[in-house]
Design a protein around this motif. Structure first.
Motif: not given
Length: 192
Positions: A35-39, A46-48, A131, A139-141
């Motif tokens: 659960n830490s958003p990263t570009e 963004t991805e988590e 997505w 945002k991609r999880m």
């Protein structure tokens, strides 16, 4: 769903080095944080990583390796031999590696203790992802992965720059096409 192997780089959280039994050196920390958003891709999306994303891989793959700089010639430990332990907790993917008594192992421990090396990465293929194109950037999880390796890395970037640029360009183009399609749909819906 993506089928290409990907890597991600993170600062090693709660990094620790210690002496193990019989003169062994052990390093550990978190190779990934949930659960830490990263570009990704220069802010293209963004991805988590979702909690539990690694649990199946840890349970089913009995031969995950710890490497230095994603180099399969620089094996630091393996789950198969018991020199790499991986687990998930509420924070992320936790690891502990008993370093080999080699020049690589001793040099890595020294560099980590000095603070020269403090980042980690992992190689994976997402097997389940979600997505969200209704936000910008998209945002991609990542919900589940096949995990092949974790790596202690000296440079916080992808190992194979050329391949990363090509992959990032492909992902950027894919996300941009989807975002444009969503904008067209939203414009059409607003006109109705």
């Amino acid at each position: 769903m993506t089928t290409k192997k990907e890597t991600r780089t993170f600062n090693i959280e709660n990094l620790n080095t210690r002496d193990g039994g019989e003169g062994e050196s052990v390093i550990g920390g978190y190779a990934a944080v949930f659960n830490s958003p990263t570009e990704i891709g220069g802010g293209c999306f963004t991805e988590e990583i979702a909690p539990g994303a690694f649990s199946r891989a840890i349970a089913e793959n009995s031969d995950i390796r710890a490497l230095f700089n994603h180099d399969w010639n620089n094996v630091l430990g393996r789950t198969k031999s018991g020199t790499l332990q991986l687990s998930e907790d509420e924070r992320g993917l936790k690891f502990e590696v008993t370093l080999p008594n080699t020049s690589l192992g001793r040099d890595l421990k020294e560099s980590m203790q000095r603070g020269d090396i403090n980042e980690c990465s992992f190689g994976f293929i997402p097997t389940e992802e979600h997505w969200d194109y209704n936000v910008e950037p998209a945002k991609r999880m990542i919900l589940e992965v096949d995990l092949f390796e974790i790596s202690v890395v000296s440079i916080p970037a992808y190992e194979d720059t050329e391949a990363s640029v090509i992959r990032s360009k492909e992902v950027n183009e894919q996300v941009e096409k989807r975002m444009n399609l969503i904008k067209k749909i939203n414009t059409t819906l607003e006109a109705i």
